[in-house]
Design a protein around this motif. Structure first.
Motif, PDB file in Angstrom:
ATOM      1  N   MET A 109       0.838  -1.189   0.000  1.00 48.04           N
ATOM      2  CA  MET A 109       0.000   0.000   0.000  1.00 48.04           C
ATOM      3  C   MET A 109       0.876   1.243   0.000  1.00 48.04           C
ATOM      4  N   PRO A 110       0.463   2.285  -0.745  1.00 50.73           N
ATOM      5  CA  PRO A 110       1.215   3.537  -0.717  1.00 50.73           C
ATOM      6  C   PRO A 110       1.072   4.226   0.639  1.00 50.73           C
ATOM      7  N   ASP A 111       2.020   5.125   0.911  1.00 51.00           N
ATOM      8  CA  ASP A 111       2.013   5.826   2.196  1.00 51.00           C
ATOM      9  C   ASP A 111       0.765   6.676   2.382  1.00 51.00           C
ATOM     10  N   SER A 112       0.256   7.280   1.289  1.00 51.70           N
ATOM     11  CA  SER A 112      -0.917   8.145   1.413  1.00 51.70           C
ATOM     12  C   SER A 112      -2.155   7.350   1.814  1.00 51.70           C
ATOM     13  N   ALA A 113      -2.254   6.100   1.354  1.00 55.88           N
ATOM     14  CA  ALA A 113      -3.400   5.267   1.715  1.00 55.88           C
ATOM     15  C   ALA A 113      -3.348   4.897   3.194  1.00 55.88           C
ATOM     16  N   VAL A 114      -2.159   4.688   3.729  1.00 51.59           N
ATOM     17  CA  VAL A 114      -2.018   4.365   5.139  1.00 51.59           C
ATOM     18  C   VAL A 114      -2.354   5.591   5.991  1.00 51.59           C
ATOM     19  N   ALA A 115      -1.928   6.760   5.542  1.00 56.47           N
ATOM     20  CA  ALA A 115      -2.176   7.984   6.303  1.00 56.47           C
ATOM     21  C   ALA A 115      -3.659   8.323   6.335  1.00 56.47           C
ATOM     22  N   ARG A 116      -4.389   8.036   5.258  1.00 58.20           N
ATOM     23  CA  ARG A 116      -5.807   8.366   5.184  1.00 58.20           C
ATOM     24  C   ARG A 116      -6.688   7.316   5.853  1.00 58.20           C
ATOM     25  N   LYS A 117      -6.124   6.174   6.205  1.00 55.71           N
ATOM     26  CA  LYS A 117      -6.905   5.107   6.823  1.00 55.71           C
ATOM     27  C   LYS A 117      -7.331   5.532   8.217  1.00 55.71           C
ATOM     28  N   LYS A 118      -8.615   5.346   8.504  1.00 59.68           N
ATOM     29  CA  LYS A 118      -9.134   5.730   9.805  1.00 59.68           C
ATOM     30  C   LYS A 118      -8.836   4.638  10.818  1.00 59.68           C
ATOM     31  N   ILE A 119      -8.518   5.075  12.026  1.00 62.17           N
ATOM     32  CA  ILE A 119      -8.346   4.140  13.125  1.00 62.17           C
ATOM     33  C   ILE A 119      -9.609   4.236  13.966  1.00 62.17           C
ATOM     34  N   GLY A 120     -10.456   3.207  13.905  1.00 55.96           N
ATOM     35  CA  GLY A 120     -11.713   3.234  14.650  1.00 55.96           C
ATOM     36  C   GLY A 120     -12.741   4.114  13.956  1.00 55.96           C
ATOM     37  N   ASN A 121     -13.802   4.404  14.675  1.00 53.78           N
ATOM     38  CA  ASN A 121     -14.875   5.233  14.151  1.00 53.78           C
ATOM     39  C   ASN A 121     -14.863   6.567  14.882  1.00 53.78           C
ATOM     40  N   LYS A 122     -14.101   7.520  14.393  1.00 56.94           N
ATOM     41  CA  LYS A 122     -13.999   8.820  15.030  1.00 56.94           C
ATOM     42  C   LYS A 122     -15.054   9.762  14.443  1.00 56.94           C
ATOM     43  N   ASN A 123     -15.679  10.522  15.310  1.00 49.57           N
ATOM     44  CA  ASN A 123     -16.673  11.492  14.883  1.00 49.57           C
ATOM     45  C   ASN A 123     -15.965  12.692  14.251  1.00 49.57           C
ATOM     46  N   GLU A 124     -16.519  13.229  13.165  1.00 42.55           N
ATOM     47  CA  GLU A 124     -15.942  14.384  12.489  1.00 42.55           C
ATOM     48  C   GLU A 124     -17.007  15.455  12.339  1.00 42.55           C
ATOM     49  N   LYS A 125     -16.587  16.707  12.452  1.00 36.56           N
ATOM     50  CA  LYS A 125     -17.499  17.825  12.270  1.00 36.56           C
ATOM     51  C   LYS A 125     -16.812  18.893  11.432  1.00 36.56           C
ATOM     52  N   VAL A 126     -17.606  19.659  10.688  1.00 39.47           N
ATOM     53  CA  VAL A 126     -17.094  20.762   9.877  1.00 39.47           C
ATOM     54  C   VAL A 126     -17.698  22.045  10.413  1.00 39.47           C
ATOM     55  N   GLY A 127     -16.831  23.038  10.659  1.00 36.70           N
ATOM     56  CA  GLY A 127     -17.314  24.296  11.200  1.00 36.70           C
ATOM     57  C   GLY A 127     -16.359  25.432  10.894  1.00 36.70           C
ATOM     58  N   GLU A 128     -16.664  26.585  11.460  1.00 33.48           N
ATOM     59  CA  GLU A 128     -15.880  27.798  11.220  1.00 33.48           C
ATOM     60  C   GLU A 128     -15.137  28.191  12.485  1.00 33.48           C
ATOM     61  N   VAL A 129     -13.875  28.594  12.319  1.00 32.99           N
ATOM     62  CA  VAL A 129     -13.051  29.013  13.457  1.00 32.99           C
ATOM     63  C   VAL A 129     -13.524  30.398  13.897  1.00 32.99           C
ATOM     64  N   VAL A 130     -13.899  30.515  15.186  1.00 34.06           N
ATOM     65  CA  VAL A 130     -14.346  31.808  15.712  1.00 34.06           C
ATOM     66  C   VAL A 130     -13.296  32.437  16.619  1.00 34.06           C
ATOM     67  N   SER A 131     -12.319  31.641  17.088  1.00 30.74           N
ATOM     68  CA  SER A 131     -11.247  32.193  17.913  1.00 30.74           C
ATOM     69  C   SER A 131      -9.995  31.351  17.742  1.00 30.74           C
ATOM     70  N   ALA A 132      -8.857  32.048  17.600  1.00 31.54           N
ATOM     71  CA  ALA A 132      -7.565  31.373  17.517  1.00 31.54           C
ATOM     72  C   ALA A 132      -6.566  32.105  18.401  1.00 31.54           C
ATOM     73  N   LYS A 133      -7.037  32.683  19.503  1.00 30.13           N
ATOM     74  CA  LYS A 133      -6.186  33.494  20.365  1.00 30.13           C
ATOM     75  C   LYS A 133      -5.342  32.663  21.321  1.00 30.13           C
ATOM     76  N   MET A 134      -5.775  31.442  21.606  1.00 29.86           N
ATOM     77  CA  MET A 134      -5.036  30.600  22.542  1.00 29.86           C
ATOM     78  C   MET A 134      -3.907  29.878  21.825  1.00 29.86           C
ATOM     79  N   THR A 135      -2.905  29.469  22.583  1.00 33.90           N
ATOM     80  CA  THR A 135      -1.785  28.744  22.017  1.00 33.90           C
ATOM     81  C   THR A 135      -2.206  27.304  21.737  1.00 33.90           C
ATOM     82  N   LYS A 136      -2.059  26.868  20.497  1.00 31.69           N
ATOM     83  CA  LYS A 136      -2.359  25.503  20.048  1.00 31.69           C
ATOM     84  C   LYS A 136      -3.817  25.099  20.273  1.00 31.69           C
ATOM     85  N   THR A 137      -4.707  26.066  20.400  1.00 26.29           N
ATOM     86  CA  THR A 137      -6.126  25.776  20.587  1.00 26.29           C
ATOM     87  C   THR A 137      -6.952  26.712  19.732  1.00 26.29           C
ATOM     88  N   ILE A 138      -7.977  26.156  19.081  1.00 26.30           N
ATOM     89  CA  ILE A 138      -8.924  26.965  18.316  1.00 26.30           C
ATOM     90  C   ILE A 138     -10.328  26.662  18.823  1.00 26.30           C
TER      91      ILE A 138
END
Length: 129
Positions: A1-30
């Motif tokens: 398998m190519p490296d990109s296929a391994v990187a895109r493979k999901k581990i388990g069933n993780k929930n995903e959400k799409v949204g808009e960033v409203v604050s990025a003032k904290m260090t390493k946190t949005i």
């Protein structure tokens, strides 16, 4: 398998959400706001419901206004239970060069305080002449 296929493979069933960033003032946190359109329980009119999620952004890639995908992960702090998956769309950053704005030629708008000093008023003495 190519490296990109391994990187895109999901581990388990993780929930995903799409949204808009409203604050990025904290260090390493949005803060990401996710909007859902759902019918009202009684009136059946479509309404918008919003939720805010704190997400971990290790490389600080996301800025305010970006549309991002966040992925569920282990708790990282009291509020952070999500991490940044990818930035889907970058926001348009509008900046004005301070040297381009000349304060002498700008006109004050109605109700704004002028940059020039106002003449001082004298107190009325109460005498009639």
């Amino acid at each position: 398998m190519p490296d990109s296929a391994v990187a895109r493979k999901k581990i388990g069933n993780k929930n995903e959400k799409v949204g808009e960033v409203v604050s990025a003032k904290m260090t390493k946190t949005i803060v990401v706001e996710v909007t859902r359109r759902v019918p009202h329980p009684m009136y059946k009119r479509i309404i918008n419901k919003r939720s805010k999620f704190y997400a971990h952004d290790e490389e600080q890639r996301a800025q305010v206004g970006d549309t991002v995908r966040i992925i569920e992960c282990r708790p990282m702090s009291k509020l952070k239970r999500w991490r940044l998956g990818e930035v889907l769309r970058k926001a348009v950053q509008v900046a004005v060069d301070p040297s381009a704005v000349d304060l002498e030629t700008t006109q004050p708008t109605a109700g704004s305080k002028s940059l020039r000093a106002k003449p001082s008023r004298t107190k009325p003495t109460g005498r009639k002449s």
